[in-house]
Scaffold this motif. Structure first.
Motif, PDB file in Angstrom:
ATOM      1  N   MET B 252       0.817  -1.215   0.000  1.00  0.00           N
ATOM      2  CA  MET B 252       0.000   0.000   0.000  1.00  0.00           C
ATOM      3  C   MET B 252       0.845   1.257   0.000  1.00  0.00           C
ATOM      4  O   MET B 252       1.966   1.259   0.503  1.00  0.00           O
ATOM      5  N   LYS B 253       0.270   2.311  -0.551  1.00  0.00           N
ATOM      6  CA  LYS B 253       0.933   3.623  -0.526  1.00  0.00           C
ATOM      7  C   LYS B 253      -0.023   4.662   0.068  1.00  0.00           C
ATOM      8  O   LYS B 253       0.167   5.109   1.173  1.00  0.00           O
ATOM      9  N   CYS B 254      -1.093   5.022  -0.694  1.00  0.00           N
ATOM     10  CA  CYS B 254      -1.931   6.128  -0.229  1.00  0.00           C
ATOM     11  C   CYS B 254      -2.939   5.671   0.830  1.00  0.00           C
ATOM     12  O   CYS B 254      -3.295   6.431   1.711  1.00  0.00           O
ATOM     13  N   ALA B 255      -3.440   4.447   0.708  1.00  0.00           N
ATOM     14  CA  ALA B 255      -4.438   3.871   1.623  1.00  0.00           C
ATOM     15  C   ALA B 255      -5.829   4.491   1.491  1.00  0.00           C
ATOM     16  O   ALA B 255      -6.701   4.221   2.317  1.00  0.00           O
ATOM     17  N   GLY B 257      -7.377   4.877  -1.840  1.00  0.00           N
ATOM     18  CA  GLY B 257      -7.961   4.594  -3.146  1.00  0.00           C
ATOM     19  C   GLY B 257      -7.524   5.515  -4.272  1.00  0.00           C
ATOM     20  O   GLY B 257      -8.207   5.619  -5.284  1.00  0.00           O
ATOM     21  N   PHE B 258      -6.364   6.192  -4.127  1.00  0.00           N
ATOM     22  CA  PHE B 258      -5.891   7.108  -5.173  1.00  0.00           C
ATOM     23  C   PHE B 258      -4.792   6.533  -6.049  1.00  0.00           C
ATOM     24  O   PHE B 258      -4.793   6.700  -7.257  1.00  0.00           O
ATOM     25  N   CYS B 259      -3.829   5.856  -5.425  1.00  0.00           N
ATOM     26  CA  CYS B 259      -2.583   5.577  -6.151  1.00  0.00           C
ATOM     27  C   CYS B 259      -2.626   4.281  -6.974  1.00  0.00           C
ATOM     28  O   CYS B 259      -1.863   4.123  -7.908  1.00  0.00           O
ATOM     29  N   GLY B 260      -3.491   3.362  -6.609  1.00  0.00           N
ATOM     30  CA  GLY B 260      -3.598   2.113  -7.356  1.00  0.00           C
ATOM     31  C   GLY B 260      -2.606   1.035  -6.930  1.00  0.00           C
ATOM     32  O   GLY B 260      -2.621  -0.068  -7.476  1.00  0.00           O
ATOM     33  N   HIS B 261      -1.753   1.318  -5.947  1.00  0.00           N
ATOM     34  CA  HIS B 261      -0.776   0.317  -5.515  1.00  0.00           C
ATOM     35  C   HIS B 261      -1.419  -0.983  -5.048  1.00  0.00           C
ATOM     36  O   HIS B 261      -0.869  -2.054  -5.244  1.00  0.00           O
ATOM     37  N   CYS B 262      -2.568  -0.856  -4.406  1.00  0.00           N
ATOM     38  CA  CYS B 262      -3.156  -2.054  -3.783  1.00  0.00           C
ATOM     39  C   CYS B 262      -4.237  -2.665  -4.666  1.00  0.00           C
ATOM     40  O   CYS B 262      -5.078  -3.403  -4.174  1.00  0.00           O
ATOM     41  N   PHE B 268      -9.888  -2.061  -4.835  1.00  0.00           N
ATOM     42  CA  PHE B 268      -8.721  -1.541  -4.125  1.00  0.00           C
ATOM     43  C   PHE B 268      -8.784  -2.098  -2.712  1.00  0.00           C
ATOM     44  O   PHE B 268      -9.791  -1.918  -2.021  1.00  0.00           O
ATOM     45  N   CYS B 270      -7.292  -1.151  -0.102  1.00  0.00           N
ATOM     46  CA  CYS B 270      -7.320  -0.152   0.971  1.00  0.00           C
ATOM     47  C   CYS B 270      -8.718   0.423   1.187  1.00  0.00           C
ATOM     48  O   CYS B 270      -9.059   0.822   2.287  1.00  0.00           O
TER      49      CYS B 270
HETATM   50  S1  FES Z   1      -2.984   2.114  -1.489  1.00  0.00           S
HETATM   51 FE1  FES Z   1      -3.336   3.653  -2.990  1.00  0.00          FE
HETATM   52  S2  FES Z   1      -5.095   2.908  -3.959  1.00  0.00           S
HETATM   53 FE2  FES Z   1      -4.886   1.573  -2.303  1.00  0.00          FE
END
Ligand code: FES
Ligand code: FAD
Lengths: 156, 290
Positions: B252-255, B257-262, B268, B270
């Motif tokens: 995870m990065k933003c947590a 729902g913005f960055c798409g990492h998860c 998503f 997060c």
């Molecule tokens: S951690 Fe960024 S979208 Fe889920």
């Protein structure tokens, strides 16, 4: 113990759940009630696998001798579980050691007696094979999961 | 008022920061090792704001100058002065967190994500299947159930760990197991002759319990492969897909729902997770590439 009592023990064991009463009657003469005191070695690797056991109470540990690595306890079995399948596969030798690690009560089934019954009655043989195949599949899956070592996370 | 309404009310009152991307400062009140690679930190907001959360939610814990890690909250949701996290030391951030001392400061964003909706389980049997560190994200749900014990029927906890030394929260497990209508079975993957308990994978414990499948809800948490086999067992025993809940993990990065990492297929983790209903993700859960 009377044969009727053993018949009840067989019927009540989850491994034989819903087995037709006629099959219970057929295998009854191969069954005996057994007790192992805590600490007893039930069988040893390399010995002839004459029986298998339907565990009723207590706990059994299955160990593999890793030679220079010593004995490794790989599995414990308790009430409702089955100890041993080597009676089914030629050359009928145990591949593991088994110990009672609690006072254990079980129903022992004589392998040779059962193989003869299955030769005579293939329907019984098929029914038992289905149950043992499920058991072997579950043990294989479990062993794979243990091999993966799922809970281990390497330190980076 | 339902259990979750009570907590929701509190959650509304206690947003630590208005901007979910800005960490708040927290002081370490306690830090101790649970096992040789897993530790627990108890922290308190420096603004002395009560911290409310729902069972299963997570925080982003920030080690200044190094980075953040998503870590589930593992303390009692009814106690909001301090909160705890149990952390497996695996890499940069978690190692640094393990080296902090009482009185040190960390940053925190959260709480984030979906939760274990224990209200749904009222009047039913609850089967909790956990592996390894998976007991931590489930502990707040267990606290909630025990606090309102009479509202639930049987509670069964099946818990698998790597070795006997890796079993978490042993004192609590012992206490919980003394409660009426509660069965707790533990097993370890590797043991020696000094261990008198169960050895074998967690699914092996299913043969020691009788499930009333129609009346059972289940929460599952642990490594994905362990959850896959556990869910297979539940389904085989007749538990409905919609009665099974699980939690998923991805980096995870933003947590928020913005960055798409998860990203997890169309979800998503997060935002839509980490707690999911199995019936909502079953099509992607069994594809390991997702
Ligand atoms: S951690 Fe960024 S979208 Fe889920
Ligand atoms: C919603 C959520 C809740 C979590 N709750 C907890 C918890 O309660 N306790 C806990 O110990 N851990 C938890 N984790 C996992 C935790 O976030 C990672 O272990 C942590 O971020 C690793 O950071 P690091 O810098 O120490 O390791 P890194 O140096 O980033 O990586 C170390 C190793 O861990 C892997 N890794 C990193 N992040 C994750 C992840 N999210 N999932 C799987 N593998 C990962 C890396 O690929 C690498 O192999 C949770 C993760 C999520 C998504």
């Amino acid at each position: 113990m009377h044969t009727e009592d053993i018949s009840t023990l067989l019927k009540n064991h989850s491994f034989l759940e819903d087995l037709k009463p006629e099959y219970i009657d057929l295998i009854l003469s191969c069954a005996s009630n057994v007790y192992f005191k805590d600490g007893t070695k039930i069988f040893s690797e390399g010995e002839e696998a004459k029986k298998f056991y339907l565990v009723r109470t207590g706990k059994v540990a299955v160990e593999i001798n890793g030679r220079e690595k010593g004995s490794i306890r790989i599995l414990t079995l308790g009430p409702g579980q089955v100890l041993g399948w080597s009676w089914l596969v030629s050359p009928y030798l145990w591949h593991f050691d088994a110990y009672a690690i609690d006072d254990v009560r079980a129903v022992a089934l004589d392998g040779e007696c059962l193989r003869n019954k299955c030769e005579q009655n293939h329907d019984l043989g098929y029914e038992l094979l289905k149950r043992f195949s499920e058991l072997l599949e579950a043990r294989l899956k479990a062993t794979r999961m243990q091999l993966i070592d799922v809970y281990k996370k390497e330190l980076n | 008022m339902t259990l979750t309404d009570e907590t929701k009310l509190l959650t509304e009152e206690s947003k630590v920061t208005a901007d979910p991307m800005i960490p708040s400062l927290f002081t370490i009140k306690k830090i101790f090792w649970e096992t040789d690679d897993t530790f627990t930190i108890e922290i308190e907001s420096q603004d002395k704001v009560p911290f409310n959360f729902m069972p299963g939610q997570f925080n982003m814990l920030y080690v200044f100058g190094l980075g953040e890690s998503a870590i589930s909250i593992c303390s009692d949701p009814y106690k909001n002065k301090t909160i705890s996290h149990t952390i497996h030391r695996v890499g940069n951030v978690t190692t640094k967190l393990s080296q902090l001392k009482k009185g040190d400061t960390i940053g925190l964003r959260g709480p984030f994500g979906s939760h274990w909706d224990v209200d749904k389980f009222i009047g039913k049997d609850v089967v909790i299947i956990v592996g390894g560190i998976g007991l931590a994200p489930l502990r707040p749900a267990i606290y909630s159930i025990f606090r309102n014990r009479k509202k639930f029927n049987r509670v069964i906890i099946l818990y698998g760990a790597r070795t006997a030394l890796d079993l978490l929260y042993r004192v609590e497990l012992e206490q919980w197991s003394k409660t009426k209508n509660v069965e707790i079975l533990t097993t370890i993957d590797r043991g020696d002759s000094s261990w008198r308990g169960n050895i074998g994978v967690v699914t092996n414990l299913f043969s020691y319990i009788k499930l009333d499948a129609m009346n059972t809800y289940s929460m599952v948490c642990g490594p994905e492969i362990m959850m896959k086999f556990s869910i297979e067992e539940l389904l085989k025993r007749g538990v409905a897909e919609k009665n099974i809940f699980l939690t998923m993990e991805r980096n995870m990065k933003c947590a928020i729902g913005f960055c798409g990492h998860c990203q997890y297929s169309s979800k998503f983790i997060c935002k839509d997770g980490p707690v999911f209903n199995y019936s909502d993700i079953k099509d992607i859960f069994n594809i390991y590439e997702v």
